[in-house]
Design a protein around this motif. Structure first.
Motif, mmCIF file in Angstrom:
data_model
loop_
_atom_site.group_PDB
_atom_site.id
_atom_site.type_symbol
_atom_site.label_atom_id
_atom_site.label_comp_id
_atom_site.label_asym_id
_atom_site.label_seq_id
_atom_site.Cartn_x
_atom_site.Cartn_y
_atom_site.Cartn_z
ATOM 1 N N ILE A 321 -4.659 7.418 -8.206
ATOM 2 C CA ILE A 321 -4.305 6.440 -7.162
ATOM 3 C C ILE A 321 -2.907 6.742 -6.618
ATOM 4 O O ILE A 321 -2.621 6.483 -5.444
ATOM 5 C CB ILE A 321 -4.440 5.003 -7.705
ATOM 6 N N ARG A 322 -2.058 7.344 -7.470
ATOM 7 C CA ARG A 322 -0.708 7.717 -7.012
ATOM 8 C C ARG A 322 -0.827 8.781 -5.919
ATOM 9 O O ARG A 322 -0.175 8.701 -4.875
ATOM 10 C CB ARG A 322 0.096 8.251 -8.197
ATOM 11 N N SER A 324 -3.470 9.329 -4.024
ATOM 12 C CA SER A 324 -4.087 8.684 -2.860
ATOM 13 C C SER A 324 -3.031 7.920 -2.064
ATOM 14 O O SER A 324 -3.025 7.903 -0.837
ATOM 15 C CB SER A 324 -5.132 7.694 -3.373
ATOM 16 N N CYS A 325 -2.135 7.299 -2.796
ATOM 17 C CA CYS A 325 -1.058 6.508 -2.202
ATOM 18 C C CYS A 325 -0.188 7.396 -1.311
ATOM 19 O O CYS A 325 0.086 7.075 -0.150
ATOM 20 C CB CYS A 325 -0.219 5.965 -3.353
ATOM 21 N N LEU A 329 0.195 6.854 2.736
ATOM 22 C CA LEU A 329 1.518 6.566 3.308
ATOM 23 C C LEU A 329 1.875 7.628 4.344
ATOM 24 O O LEU A 329 2.408 7.331 5.412
ATOM 25 C CB LEU A 329 2.571 6.509 2.204
ATOM 26 N N PHE A 339 7.513 1.499 -2.524
ATOM 27 C CA PHE A 339 6.971 2.730 -3.122
ATOM 28 C C PHE A 339 8.100 3.558 -3.708
ATOM 29 O O PHE A 339 7.991 4.095 -4.812
ATOM 30 C CB PHE A 339 6.203 3.531 -2.066
ATOM 31 N N TYR A 367 0.119 1.430 -9.007
ATOM 32 C CA TYR A 367 0.183 1.919 -7.623
ATOM 33 C C TYR A 367 -0.855 1.281 -6.696
ATOM 34 O O TYR A 367 -0.789 1.424 -5.481
ATOM 35 C CB TYR A 367 0.007 3.446 -7.598
ATOM 36 N N SER A 368 -1.824 0.565 -7.294
ATOM 37 C CA SER A 368 -2.935 0.121 -6.410
ATOM 38 C C SER A 368 -2.436 -0.882 -5.377
ATOM 39 O O SER A 368 -2.923 -0.939 -4.257
ATOM 40 C CB SER A 368 -4.072 -0.464 -7.238
ATOM 41 N N ILE A 370 0.484 -0.895 -3.888
ATOM 42 C CA ILE A 370 1.247 -0.231 -2.821
ATOM 43 C C ILE A 370 0.316 0.392 -1.793
ATOM 44 O O ILE A 370 0.482 0.249 -0.585
ATOM 45 C CB ILE A 370 2.195 0.813 -3.433
ATOM 46 N N ILE A 371 -0.741 1.011 -2.277
ATOM 47 C CA ILE A 371 -1.695 1.639 -1.344
ATOM 48 C C ILE A 371 -2.418 0.561 -0.538
ATOM 49 O O ILE A 371 -2.636 0.707 0.666
ATOM 50 C CB ILE A 371 -2.688 2.534 -2.124
ATOM 51 N N GLN A 372 -2.686 -0.586 -1.164
ATOM 52 C CA GLN A 372 -3.373 -1.661 -0.438
ATOM 53 C C GLN A 372 -2.441 -2.291 0.605
ATOM 54 O O GLN A 372 -2.864 -2.643 1.699
ATOM 55 C CB GLN A 372 -3.892 -2.720 -1.420
#
Ligand code: SDX
Length: 430
Positions: A321-322, A324-325, A329, A339, A367-368, A370-372
């Motif tokens: 997920i990191r 993906s983040c 971004l 982040f 991290y989930s 932050i991506i959301q």
């Protein structure tokens, strides 16, 4: 003494019992203590179940020391990179990867269950607009059993399959509507020509007044988030679903109980709590102060998104997920100060003696959030997103429990430390 047994000796009376050892495919074997009370008059004692296996399962394997996560034997890294959430749903429910035809049939089945009964729309109107969306999810998912009576026979395989299809298909619709209701905007209907994650994002962010096209990078990131949250062995919410289901409650009522358990900040609510924590830290220069607070046993503050009951190594989902983040971004050209703080906090914590000794690493929730945020999902919806992903894990574990050869109601015992037996005293003599 047989080799596959453990001998337990009660030194107070010298009595010994042989406890069978059962070995699985991977991971620690178990001591089968089911007969222990009958043979010794004693219970085992394990609050929080740190050393207790509650069931046998073929669905998920976690190696907390090595940071391994397998869904039906397939490594999470491969599924996140090569599969799709809907294919992972098929895998978790049926136990194998689908052929092309099987997947087409399954996808079509799911897309034709995405609508919900119009009466369920009215159900939303009973909630306050500022209700937490997880409160809405607990209520509305539980209420599915008030609308879909025809598939509640838990002993019928086809009914169980229809309930699973309905849950997988309808939960994104319910989740998106919970968000729309909180904003006072109209409820869109699902679009069956869209993929699963695309359809959800469309229901979340489209407006009837204009065209809305989902960014494919965002849809892919959403799909990966659902895959990473889909299943995780006997965590608190899954154990809740199993326990509720063991009373033979219907699948929607059992899953609703799981949603309640997931809401807690120690569990699925951690992603929301991570953002609140990062906002509280506010500036990288404050990080050390908060790390010290987290290390202080007299301070209830904990680093949210860190630590895990099973992972004593980096949570493999957090790594994915990191990455993906970073992609999201970059794609959205978002420069989220939270982040930066998260990455600095991770760097400091991973070098800190306390976190190293206690084997505290970032987990999937770190991290989930932050991506959301980057995708535009409000913090209050983060655990709802977790719910969408985990619904398939809950219903697959529920089915495994309900179809066990010997299916028993879950009913743990206790160590009683209360008052000794005493006689009632009339009020005028007290
Ligand atoms: C999820 O079970 C699952 O699989 C869950 C999950 C899933 O997919 O279903 O992976 C999803 O829930 C992930 C976890 C999200 N929660 C958080 O990020 C909240 C912060 N983490 C902690 O609350 C804690 O780490 C737990 C709840 C996750 C795990 O708790 P445990 O296993 O009961 O461990 P513990 O509380 O006994 O902690 C062991 C020690 C303690 O110190 P001592 O009492 O031994 O001195 O580690 C310390 C704790 O104080 N500790 C932390 C810490 N987590 C544990 N110290 C500071 N910050 C932390 N985050």
């Amino acid at each position: 003494m047989a080799k596959d047994t453990v001998t337990i000796t009660d030194n107070s009376n010298g009595k010994s019992v042989e406890v069978p050892i059962i070995r699985g495919t991977h991971g620690p074997p178990v001591m089968d203590v089911r007969a222990l009370y009958k043979e010794t008059g004693m219970f085992t004692y394990d609050p929080g179940f740190l050393s207790t296996a509650s069931c046998q399962s073929k669905i998920t394997y976690i190696d907390g020391e090595k940071g391994i996560l397998l869904y039906r034997g397939y490594p999470i890294e491969q599924l996140a990179a090569q599969s799709s959430f809907l294919e992972v749903c098929y895998l978790l429910w049926y136990g194998s990867l689908p052929t092309k035809d099987e997947f087409e049939e399954f996808s079509s089945m799911i897309s034709h269950h995405t609508m919900v009964h119009e009466g369920l729309r009215d159900f939303f109107n009973g909630f306050r607009r500022d209700a937490h969306p997880m409160a809405v999810m607990v209520g509305v998912v539980g209420a599915l059993s008030a609308f879909y009576h025809d598939s509640l026979d838990i002993h019928d395989a086809r009914s169980r399959e229809i309930s699973a299809h309905r849950l997988i298909a309808k939960i994104p619709t319910i989740a998106a509507w919970a968000f729309r209701y909180s904003r006072g905007v109209p409820f869109p209907y699902p679009q069956n020509n869209l993929g699963y994650a695309e359809n959800f994002l469309h229901m979340m962010f489209s407006y009837p007044s204009e065209e809305y096209n989902v960014n494919p990078v965002i849809a892919k990131a959403m799909d990966v988030i659902f895959i990473l949250h889909a299943e995780h062995e006997q965590n608190a919410s899954t154990s809740t679903v199993r326990l509720a289901g063991s009373s033979q409650a219907n699948p929607f009522a059992s899953v609703s109980a799981g949603i309640g358990a997931l809401w807690g900040p120690a569990h699925g609510g951690a992603n929301e709590a991570v953002i609140k924590m990062l906002k509280l830290i506010e500036d990288p220069k404050n990080i050390n102060k908060f790390v010290d607070k987290a290390k202080d046993r007299n301070d209830p503050f904990r680093l949210m998104g860190f630590g895990h009951r099973v992972y004593k190594n980096y949570d493999p989902r957090a790594k994915i997920i990191r990455q993906s983040c970073l992609e999201v971004l970059k794609e959205l050209k978002v420069n989220d100060p939270l982040f930066e703080i998260a990455m600095k906090l991770e760097e400091i914590a991973l070098k800190d003696e306390y976190f190293i000794k206690k084997k505290l690493y970032p987990n999937v929730d770190f991290y989930s959030g932050i991506i959301q945020r980057a995708i535009g999902i409000p913090t209050s919806m983060f655990t709802v997103i977790f719910t969408i992903g985990r619904a398939i894990g809950w219903i697959s574990q529920w089915q495994e429990m309900i179809t066990e050869k010997v299916q028993k109601i879950g009913r743990p015992r206790q160590l009683y430390v209360g008052a000794k037996t005493r006689d009632y005293v009339p009020v005028n003599e007290r």
